[in-house]
Design an enzyme around this catalytic site. Sequence first.
Site, PDB file in Angstrom:
ATOM      1  N   ASN A   6       0.864  -1.182   0.000  1.00 31.32           N
ATOM      2  CA  ASN A   6       0.000   0.000   0.000  1.00 31.32           C
ATOM      3  C   ASN A   6       0.900   1.233   0.000  1.00 31.32           C
ATOM      4  OD1 ASN A   6      -1.836   2.016   0.440  1.00 31.32           O
ATOM      5  ND2 ASN A   6      -2.459   1.331   2.489  1.00 31.32           N
ATOM      6  N   PHE A   7       0.947   1.917  -1.141  1.00 30.26           N
ATOM      7  CA  PHE A   7       1.834   3.082  -1.257  1.00 30.26           C
ATOM      8  C   PHE A   7       1.296   4.307  -0.513  1.00 30.26           C
ATOM      9  CE2 PHE A   7       4.049   1.988  -5.606  1.00 30.26           C
ATOM     10  CZ  PHE A   7       4.622   0.883  -5.011  1.00 30.26           C
ATOM     11  N   LYS A   8       0.003   4.288  -0.205  1.00 33.80           N
ATOM     12  CA  LYS A   8      -0.638   5.466   0.429  1.00 33.80           C
ATOM     13  C   LYS A   8      -0.389   6.691  -0.457  1.00 33.80           C
ATOM     14  CE  LYS A   8      -0.201   3.124   4.810  1.00 33.80           C
ATOM     15  NZ  LYS A   8      -0.028   3.169   6.254  1.00 33.80           N
ATOM     16  N   HIS A  88      -9.589   1.025   5.270  1.00 29.45           N
ATOM     17  CA  HIS A  88      -8.289   1.300   5.901  1.00 29.45           C
ATOM     18  C   HIS A  88      -8.467   2.306   7.037  1.00 29.45           C
ATOM     19  CE1 HIS A  88      -4.134   2.414   6.550  1.00 29.45           C
ATOM     20  NE2 HIS A  88      -3.792   1.325   5.883  1.00 29.45           N
ATOM     21  N   GLU A 157      -4.920  -4.850  10.649  1.00 33.18           N
ATOM     22  CA  GLU A 157      -3.858  -3.862  10.847  1.00 33.18           C
ATOM     23  C   GLU A 157      -4.121  -3.072  12.131  1.00 33.18           C
ATOM     24  OE1 GLU A 157      -1.978  -2.687   6.846  1.00 33.18           O
ATOM     25  OE2 GLU A 157      -3.827  -1.546   6.996  1.00 33.18           O
ATOM     26  N   GLY A 163       2.855   2.391  10.752  1.00 33.45           N
ATOM     27  CA  GLY A 163       3.785   3.505  10.579  1.00 33.45           C
ATOM     28  C   GLY A 163       4.539   3.878  11.835  1.00 33.45           C
ATOM     29  N   SER A 193       3.818  -2.043  10.368  1.00 35.80           N
ATOM     30  CA  SER A 193       5.270  -2.079  10.579  1.00 35.80           C
ATOM     31  C   SER A 193       5.920  -3.401  10.176  1.00 35.80           C
ATOM     32  CB  SER A 193       5.617  -1.722  12.027  1.00 35.80           C
ATOM     33  OG  SER A 193       5.244  -0.381  12.286  1.00 35.80           O
TER      34      SER A 193
HETATM   35  P1  13P Z   1       3.198   0.459   7.633  1.00 31.41           P
HETATM   36  O1  13P Z   1       3.737  -0.775   7.001  1.00 31.41           O
HETATM   37  O2  13P Z   1       3.888   1.711   7.179  1.00 31.41           O
HETATM   38  O3  13P Z   1       3.117   0.337   9.116  1.00 31.41           O
HETATM   39  O4  13P Z   1       1.672   0.615   7.103  1.00 31.41           O
HETATM   40  C1  13P Z   1       0.817  -0.459   7.159  1.00 31.41           C
HETATM   41  C2  13P Z   1      -0.420  -0.119   6.431  1.00 31.41           C
HETATM   42  O5  13P Z   1      -1.185   0.725   6.834  1.00 31.41           O
HETATM   43  C3  13P Z   1      -0.671  -0.825   5.149  1.00 31.41           C
HETATM   44  O6  13P Z   1      -1.979  -0.611   4.717  1.00 31.41           O
END
Ligand code: 13P
Length: 229
Positions: A6-8, A88, A157, A163, A193
Site C-alpha cells: 500500500n503506497f498510500k 483502511h 492492521e 507507521g 510495521s
Molecule cells: P506500515 O507498514 O507503514 O506500518 O503501514 C501499514 C499499512 O497501513 C498498510 O496498509
Amino acid sequence: MIFAANFKTNHTRKSTKKYIETLLTKIIAKKEGDKVYIFPPATALDQFCGDVILGAQNAYMAQNGAFTGEIGLEQLEEFEIKTILIGHSERREILGESQTFIAEKFAYFQSHGFEIVYCIGEPLEVRQQGQHSVVEYLLSQFEGIDTSYEKLIVAYEPIWAIGTGRSATLEEIGNTHEALKKTLQKPLLYGGSVKPENSKEIIAIRGVDGLLVGSASLDAENFAKMITD
Ligand code: 13P
C-alpha cells in the site's frame, strides 16, 4: 501467500512504473501460487504486464458523476482495475469514513465483482483492554459487510502498529488471527510495521495468509525481499 504493497500518498506515476519494472525482475523467484498486489496512488493507476495485480486504494461508489475529488468505476475500468482496498484505518480516522459508509462502498464494489481487501484494526486503548476487547472491536468492524463474499480478503492492521515501527508481537498476531479465523474463513493478511527484518516470522504464524505493507514496501528491492525470502 499474498503480498500487498500500500503506497498510500507516496510515489508518482513515473516512479510507480519504474518500481513495478524493478519488482518484476526481482520476484521471478517468488513461490508458485504467491500473489503480489500493488496499491499505488490513483494518479499512478495504469495497465502493466506481469505477475502483479494493481488495485485502487479507494474509489467512490458510482460509475461517474459529481463527486469532486473522487474517482469512480469509470476511471478504474479504463485500466481494468478490479481490486480495491476498503476500510483502511487512515480513511476511517483521517477521512472520517463511518462504518455505514464503508459498508455501502463495500456493497457497491461487491456488486461489481471487485476483489476487496477489507481492512480492520483496533486503536491502542482497545488493545490495552485485552484480547477479548480487541476481538469484539474487530468483529464490530464487519457490521454491514458480507463476510461470505467469495472475493473478500481481510487485512488485520492494528492502528497502533501502523507507521510506528512497532509491529504487534508474534503472539498478538497469532492470537488475533486465530480468533478471527473462527468466524471468518477468508484469507487474512497482517499489516503494521512489517519489514524485511520481521516478515518471515510473521508469515510463519498460523492463520497469517499474507502481508499488507506500507512504508517498507515503498522500495521495490525491500518489498521483493519480503516476497522471495
Ligand atoms: P506500515 O507498514 O507503514 O506500518 O503501514 C501499514 C499499512 O497501513 C498498510 O496498509
